[in-house]
Write a protein that holds these residues in place. Structure first.
Motif, PDB file in Angstrom:
ATOM      1  N   ASN A 168       0.812  -1.225   0.000  1.00  0.00           N
ATOM      2  CA  ASN A 168       0.000   0.000   0.000  1.00  0.00           C
ATOM      3  C   ASN A 168       0.840   1.267   0.000  1.00  0.00           C
ATOM      4  O   ASN A 168       0.296   2.355  -0.004  1.00  0.00           O
ATOM      5  CB  ASN A 168      -0.888   0.039   1.249  1.00  0.00           C
ATOM      6  N   GLN A 169       2.168   1.096   0.090  1.00  0.00           N
ATOM      7  CA  GLN A 169       3.071   2.229   0.309  1.00  0.00           C
ATOM      8  C   GLN A 169       2.751   2.957   1.619  1.00  0.00           C
ATOM      9  O   GLN A 169       2.936   4.162   1.739  1.00  0.00           O
ATOM     10  CB  GLN A 169       3.079   3.206  -0.880  1.00  0.00           C
ATOM     11  N   PHE A 170       2.217   2.210   2.581  1.00  0.00           N
ATOM     12  CA  PHE A 170       2.171   2.703   3.959  1.00  0.00           C
ATOM     13  C   PHE A 170       2.224   1.512   4.899  1.00  0.00           C
ATOM     14  O   PHE A 170       2.135   0.353   4.463  1.00  0.00           O
ATOM     15  CB  PHE A 170       0.975   3.616   4.219  1.00  0.00           C
ATOM     16  N   ASN A 171       2.379   1.820   6.178  1.00  0.00           N
ATOM     17  CA  ASN A 171       2.554   0.785   7.190  1.00  0.00           C
ATOM     18  C   ASN A 171       1.206   0.160   7.545  1.00  0.00           C
ATOM     19  O   ASN A 171       0.490   0.645   8.416  1.00  0.00           O
ATOM     20  CB  ASN A 171       3.219   1.424   8.419  1.00  0.00           C
TER      21      ASN A 171
ATOM     22  N   VAL B  24      -1.854  15.679   7.577  1.00  0.00           N
ATOM     23  CA  VAL B  24      -1.023  14.550   7.188  1.00  0.00           C
ATOM     24  C   VAL B  24      -1.210  13.397   8.169  1.00  0.00           C
ATOM     25  O   VAL B  24      -1.033  13.559   9.372  1.00  0.00           O
ATOM     26  CB  VAL B  24       0.461  14.967   7.177  1.00  0.00           C
ATOM     27  N   ILE B  25      -1.593  12.244   7.644  1.00  0.00           N
ATOM     28  CA  ILE B  25      -1.550  11.024   8.450  1.00  0.00           C
ATOM     29  C   ILE B  25      -0.264  10.315   8.045  1.00  0.00           C
ATOM     30  O   ILE B  25      -0.067   9.990   6.869  1.00  0.00           O
ATOM     31  CB  ILE B  25      -2.778  10.131   8.177  1.00  0.00           C
ATOM     32  N   SER B  26       0.626  10.125   8.997  1.00  0.00           N
ATOM     33  CA  SER B  26       1.941   9.566   8.686  1.00  0.00           C
ATOM     34  C   SER B  26       1.818   8.196   8.024  1.00  0.00           C
ATOM     35  O   SER B  26       1.067   7.334   8.497  1.00  0.00           O
ATOM     36  CB  SER B  26       2.760   9.449   9.971  1.00  0.00           C
ATOM     37  N   ASP B  27       2.548   7.997   6.933  1.00  0.00           N
ATOM     38  CA  ASP B  27       2.502   6.700   6.245  1.00  0.00           C
ATOM     39  C   ASP B  27       3.216   5.622   7.048  1.00  0.00           C
ATOM     40  O   ASP B  27       3.123   4.441   6.747  1.00  0.00           O
ATOM     41  CB  ASP B  27       3.110   6.807   4.837  1.00  0.00           C
ATOM     42  N   ASN B  28       3.912   6.026   8.103  1.00  0.00           N
ATOM     43  CA  ASN B  28       4.661   5.070   8.911  1.00  0.00           C
ATOM     44  C   ASN B  28       3.976   4.776  10.249  1.00  0.00           C
ATOM     45  O   ASN B  28       3.675   3.640  10.571  1.00  0.00           O
ATOM     46  CB  ASN B  28       6.073   5.632   9.104  1.00  0.00           C
TER      47      ASN B  28
ATOM     48  N   TYR C 201      -1.527  11.635  13.418  1.00  0.00           N
ATOM     49  CA  TYR C 201      -2.282  12.710  12.763  1.00  0.00           C
ATOM     50  C   TYR C 201      -1.546  14.020  12.982  1.00  0.00           C
ATOM     51  O   TYR C 201      -1.416  14.483  14.105  1.00  0.00           O
ATOM     52  CB  TYR C 201      -3.698  12.797  13.339  1.00  0.00           C
ATOM     53  N   VAL C 202      -1.030  14.604  11.922  1.00  0.00           N
ATOM     54  CA  VAL C 202      -0.226  15.821  12.033  1.00  0.00           C
ATOM     55  C   VAL C 202      -0.934  16.960  11.305  1.00  0.00           C
ATOM     56  O   VAL C 202      -1.244  16.858  10.117  1.00  0.00           O
ATOM     57  CB  VAL C 202       1.178  15.615  11.403  1.00  0.00           C
ATOM     58  N   THR C 203      -1.189  18.033  12.029  1.00  0.00           N
ATOM     59  CA  THR C 203      -1.920  19.154  11.431  1.00  0.00           C
ATOM     60  C   THR C 203      -1.081  19.866  10.381  1.00  0.00           C
ATOM     61  O   THR C 203       0.098  20.132  10.605  1.00  0.00           O
ATOM     62  CB  THR C 203      -2.281  20.182  12.517  1.00  0.00           C
ATOM     63  N   ALA C 204      -1.687  20.183   9.268  1.00  0.00           N
ATOM     64  CA  ALA C 204      -0.985  20.938   8.229  1.00  0.00           C
ATOM     65  C   ALA C 204      -1.192  22.431   8.463  1.00  0.00           C
ATOM     66  O   ALA C 204      -2.107  22.836   9.170  1.00  0.00           O
ATOM     67  CB  ALA C 204      -1.509  20.545   6.856  1.00  0.00           C
ATOM     68  N   SER C 205      -0.349  23.230   7.859  1.00  0.00           N
ATOM     69  CA  SER C 205      -0.419  24.676   8.048  1.00  0.00           C
ATOM     70  C   SER C 205      -1.637  25.271   7.356  1.00  0.00           C
ATOM     71  O   SER C 205      -2.028  24.827   6.277  1.00  0.00           O
ATOM     72  CB  SER C 205       0.842  25.303   7.469  1.00  0.00           C
ATOM     73  N   ASP C 206      -2.199  26.302   7.974  1.00  0.00           N
ATOM     74  CA  ASP C 206      -3.270  27.030   7.280  1.00  0.00           C
ATOM     75  C   ASP C 206      -2.675  28.182   6.477  1.00  0.00           C
ATOM     76  O   ASP C 206      -3.391  29.028   5.972  1.00  0.00           O
ATOM     77  CB  ASP C 206      -4.312  27.546   8.282  1.00  0.00           C
ATOM     78  N   MET C 207      -1.350  28.209   6.404  1.00  0.00           N
ATOM     79  CA  MET C 207      -0.680  29.279   5.670  1.00  0.00           C
ATOM     80  C   MET C 207      -0.136  28.797   4.328  1.00  0.00           C
ATOM     81  O   MET C 207       0.720  29.446   3.742  1.00  0.00           O
ATOM     82  CB  MET C 207       0.471  29.845   6.509  1.00  0.00           C
ATOM     83  N   THR C 208      -0.594  27.635   3.870  1.00  0.00           N
ATOM     84  CA  THR C 208      -0.169  27.191   2.541  1.00  0.00           C
ATOM     85  C   THR C 208      -1.372  27.112   1.602  1.00  0.00           C
ATOM     86  O   THR C 208      -2.491  26.860   2.033  1.00  0.00           O
ATOM     87  CB  THR C 208       0.499  25.799   2.570  1.00  0.00           C
TER      88      THR C 208
ATOM     89  N   VAL D 289      -9.296  17.571   7.165  1.00  0.00           N
ATOM     90  CA  VAL D 289      -9.397  16.135   6.875  1.00  0.00           C
ATOM     91  C   VAL D 289      -7.979  15.596   6.712  1.00  0.00           C
ATOM     92  O   VAL D 289      -7.164  16.181   5.990  1.00  0.00           O
ATOM     93  CB  VAL D 289     -10.218  15.874   5.590  1.00  0.00           C
ATOM     94  N   GLY D 290      -7.697  14.485   7.392  1.00  0.00           N
ATOM     95  CA  GLY D 290      -6.370  13.881   7.271  1.00  0.00           C
ATOM     96  C   GLY D 290      -6.293  12.976   6.054  1.00  0.00           C
ATOM     97  O   GLY D 290      -7.306  12.437   5.600  1.00  0.00           O
ATOM     98  N   HIS D 291      -5.098  12.803   5.530  1.00  0.00           N
ATOM     99  CA  HIS D 291      -4.867  11.968   4.331  1.00  0.00           C
ATOM    100  C   HIS D 291      -3.503  11.315   4.468  1.00  0.00           C
ATOM    101  O   HIS D 291      -2.552  11.960   4.897  1.00  0.00           O
ATOM    102  CB  HIS D 291      -4.925  12.858   3.085  1.00  0.00           C
ATOM    103  N   VAL D 292      -3.427  10.055   4.112  1.00  0.00           N
ATOM    104  CA  VAL D 292      -2.129   9.374   4.143  1.00  0.00           C
ATOM    105  C   VAL D 292      -1.378   9.725   2.861  1.00  0.00           C
ATOM    106  O   VAL D 292      -1.713   9.220   1.785  1.00  0.00           O
ATOM    107  CB  VAL D 292      -2.297   7.840   4.247  1.00  0.00           C
ATOM    108  N   PHE D 293      -0.408  10.614   2.970  1.00  0.00           N
ATOM    109  CA  PHE D 293       0.410  10.979   1.810  1.00  0.00           C
ATOM    110  C   PHE D 293       1.478   9.901   1.624  1.00  0.00           C
ATOM    111  O   PHE D 293       2.119   9.489   2.577  1.00  0.00           O
ATOM    112  CB  PHE D 293       1.086  12.337   2.026  1.00  0.00           C
ATOM    113  N   ARG D 294       1.656   9.485   0.385  1.00  0.00           N
ATOM    114  CA  ARG D 294       2.623   8.425   0.121  1.00  0.00           C
ATOM    115  C   ARG D 294       3.716   8.929  -0.802  1.00  0.00           C
ATOM    116  O   ARG D 294       3.481   9.812  -1.628  1.00  0.00           O
ATOM    117  CB  ARG D 294       1.913   7.246  -0.542  1.00  0.00           C
ATOM    118  N   ASP D 295       4.896   8.339  -0.668  1.00  0.00           N
ATOM    119  CA  ASP D 295       5.997   8.758  -1.529  1.00  0.00           C
ATOM    120  C   ASP D 295       5.852   8.222  -2.948  1.00  0.00           C
ATOM    121  O   ASP D 295       6.307   8.842  -3.901  1.00  0.00           O
ATOM    122  CB  ASP D 295       7.336   8.294  -0.947  1.00  0.00           C
TER     123      ASP D 295
END
Ligand code: UD2
Ligand code: MN
Length: 575
Positions: A102-105, A260-264, A268-275, A362-368
């Motif tokens: 799945n390219q995640f853990n 960001v939901i860590s793929d490893n 649950y890591v909050t993303a910036s509201d400044m991007t 909303v969180g999302h599992v970002f994959r490489d």
């Protein structure tokens, strides 16, 4: 007196509501049953008028929505409150082996409850917002190819647990020819137990995410379509602000902040509201810092909707009719990629607007990497999709894309005449308009003198980014005439740029670096003199010099008119 109306069953219909209609006064002084339907509608219309709420939505959504029960942390369970999961010792090899599926853990994901709790990551000011009592219903469309069972179910449960029941029309799952057993009959059986209407559709043959979404969209009965990837987690209060913004203006396409939901570890890591969303010359979607201009427009309020030039593509909501009016998606696009920029350009250029709603997370599992196959080959597919975007929407700026990806000139992109007709029919504005009005900070220069390679007269070598990242030195290598790393633009803002980096020299002498373009002149300002062919660094007055016998790259030296300081910009020159 504000009337709260409970249309218990009419959530599913548009104008005609069944008999069980209750109108309650807010202060609960009196409750009447069996109120005349017409009377209720009249009252509602009045409310809409006096409260200034737009009437573009039928009254079906008129009710005080029942809040979803909030999920309580299951103390001691892995991943609760969005915390990282630690894999028990001894299972590291299994984690590694299964990672590529799945390219995640997947072991971490499987350890977490499908109902896990998450922190409330919203800004304090978001809690004070009041949303329209007339929110439309939405259908959630989730497409997937070979998604993992636990991430898919956690996506579904997070929608169920954190969306007001009345606003959730149905969840539509589109299986894009998955080859995993549990996603077949087992899934059908599972969804029957869910407390919400779930429809499973199957594409049969692999159709790619774009056409899979179109299949899902056909079955939407809610007033708004909300798309999610199959490995997301919605947080508390994610839906109301999205729908509210659409009620205000049905031509607004809205995205949550994508955390960001860590793929490893699945933290649950909050993303910036400044991007916000942008794109580079390769037509990759990219996150960039929100410029001061947009902060000022919002009066410095970080909880206000953020106008964004592009969207990431996976998570957004849009009025269903507007989705169709605006030409859905480009069906000629395959598997993955390109559709996000296509939709972004189309929305802006054809009269809509695109926003990030910073109170919705909303969180999302970002994959490489992608875990799945690209039947036509990865680069062929992405070249084709992006070239279709460039051909239909980008006018002369398509050259930046082609120069950067010479390989895509050779790809058969299929017929785009339908999309060009659509652009004409909708009376869409030009790409220049988009760059000037929506995205002046773009990496695509609005005005430029030259686009192509820059050749040194003495060595015959070309400036070359060597594929290096920002912060490193610019190089010099044999001219290959193929574009890519040897493509530079000389712009009216005195930049020599390659994609999102600019030639930058902070000292009067020494190597010249590639630094993210800031558009402010300074160390990044150069002038090219067509007469003596010099490229002069304005602030230091020194010249770009190819050093004989040194292959490391050009440097700044005192201008002396020698051939090492003569640079040839040959093609497409426009003064
Ligand atoms: C991002 C978007 C994604 C899409 C993509 C560009 C986010 C968070 N994600 O990539 O939604 O816009 O950019 O195209 O904004 N899928 C299929 N069939 C396929 C391939 C994929 O159904 O042939 C599904 C896949 O299972 C997933 C969704 O499409 O649910 C998006 O794919 P992804 O997660 O690989 O894309 P991502 O997040 O890297
Ligand atoms: Mn994804």
């Amino acid at each position: 007196v504000l009337l709260l109306m409970y249309f218990s069953d009419c959530l599913n219909s548009s104008f005609h509501c069944p008999q069980e209609l209750k109108v309650e006064k807010l202060e609960k002084r009196q409750t009447e049953n069996d109120v005349d339907l017409n009377f209720a509608h009249e009252v509602a219309k009045n409310l809409i008028k006096t409260k200034g709420i737009s009437l573009s939505y039928p009254l079906s959504a008129l009710q005080a929505w029942e809040q979803a029960p909030s999920v309580r942390p299951q103390i001691g369970s892995p991943g609760e409150e969005g915390k990282p999961v630690h894999i028990p010792p001894g299972q590291e090899t299994e984690v590694e082996e299964k990672f590529k599926l799945n390219q995640f853990n997947i072991l971490a994901s499987d350890m977490i409850s499908v109902n896990r709790s998450l922190p409330d990551v919203r800004l304090a000011s978001c809690h004070k917002k009041e949303y329209s009592p007339l929110l439309p219903t939405t259908s959630i469309v989730i497409v997937f190819h070979n998604e993992a069972w636990s991430t898919l179910l956690r996506t579904i449960w997070s929608v169920i647990n954190r969306s007001p029941k009345a606003l959730l029309k149905e969840i539509i799952l589109v299986d894009d020819a998955s080859e995993r057993d549990d996603l077949g009959a087992q899934l059908e059986e599972y969804v029957r137990t869910l407390p919400v209407q779930v429809i499973i559709l199957r594409t049969g043959a692999r159709s790619g995410l774009i056409r899979a979404r179109l299949l899902g969209a056909k079955h939407v009965t809610g007033q708004v379509i909300t798309f999610l990837d199959a490995h997301c987690e919605c947080t508390e209060g994610w839906l109301e602000p999205l729908l509210d913004e659409i009620v205000r203006d049905r031509k607004t396409v809205v995205c949550p902040i994508i955390d960001v939901i860590s793929d490893n570890t699945f933290e649950y890591v909050t993303a910036s509201d400044m991007t916000w969303g942008g794109f580079n010359w390769k037509l990759n979607f990219r996150w960039y810092r929100v410029p001061q201009r947009e902060m000022d427009r919002r009066g410095g309020d970080r909880s206000a909707p953020l106008l964004t030039p592009t969207m990431a593509g996976g998570l957004f909501a849009m009025d269903k009719d507007y989705f169709y009016e605006l030409g859905t998606y480009d069906e000629g696009m395959e598997v993955w990629g390109g559709e996000n920029l296509e939709m972004s350009f189309r929305v802006w250029m054809c009269g809509g607007r695109l926003e990030i709603i910073t109170c919705s997370h909303v969180g999302h599992v970002f994959r490489d990497k992608s875990p799945y196959t690209f039947p036509g080959g990865v680069s062929q597919t992405i070249f084709k999709n992006s070239a279709r975007v460039a051909e239909v929407w980008m006018d002369e700026w398509k050259e930046f894309y082609y120069e950067m990806n010479p390989g895509s000139r050779k790809v058969d992109i299929g017929d785009v005449s339908d999309r060009l007709n659509l652009r004409k029919q909708l009376g869409c504005k030009s790409f220049r308009w988009y760059l000037e009005n929506v995205y002046p900070e773009s990496q695509m220069p609005l005005e430029y003198y030259y686009l192509g390679d820059i050749r040194n007269a003495e060595s015959g070598m070309c400036l070359d980014t060597m594929g290096r990242k920002g912060g490193e030195n610019v190089g010099l290598s044999y001219c290959h005439g193929m574009g890519g790393n040897q493509v530079f633009a000389y712009t009216k803002r005195d930049q020599v740029m390659s994609d999102d980096n600019c030639l930058d020299a902070s000292h009067g002498t020494g190597p010249v670096k590639l630094i993210r373009c800031h558009g402010l002149g300074g160390n990044q300002a150069w002038t090219y003199n067509q007469g003596d062919r010099s490229i002069r660094h304005i602030s230091s007055g020194q010249c770009l010099t190819s050093i004989i016998g040194k292959t490391a790259g050009p440097e700044l030296r005192v201008c002396d008119g020698s051939k090492t300081q003569q640079w040839i910009m040959k093609a497409h020159f426009k003064w």
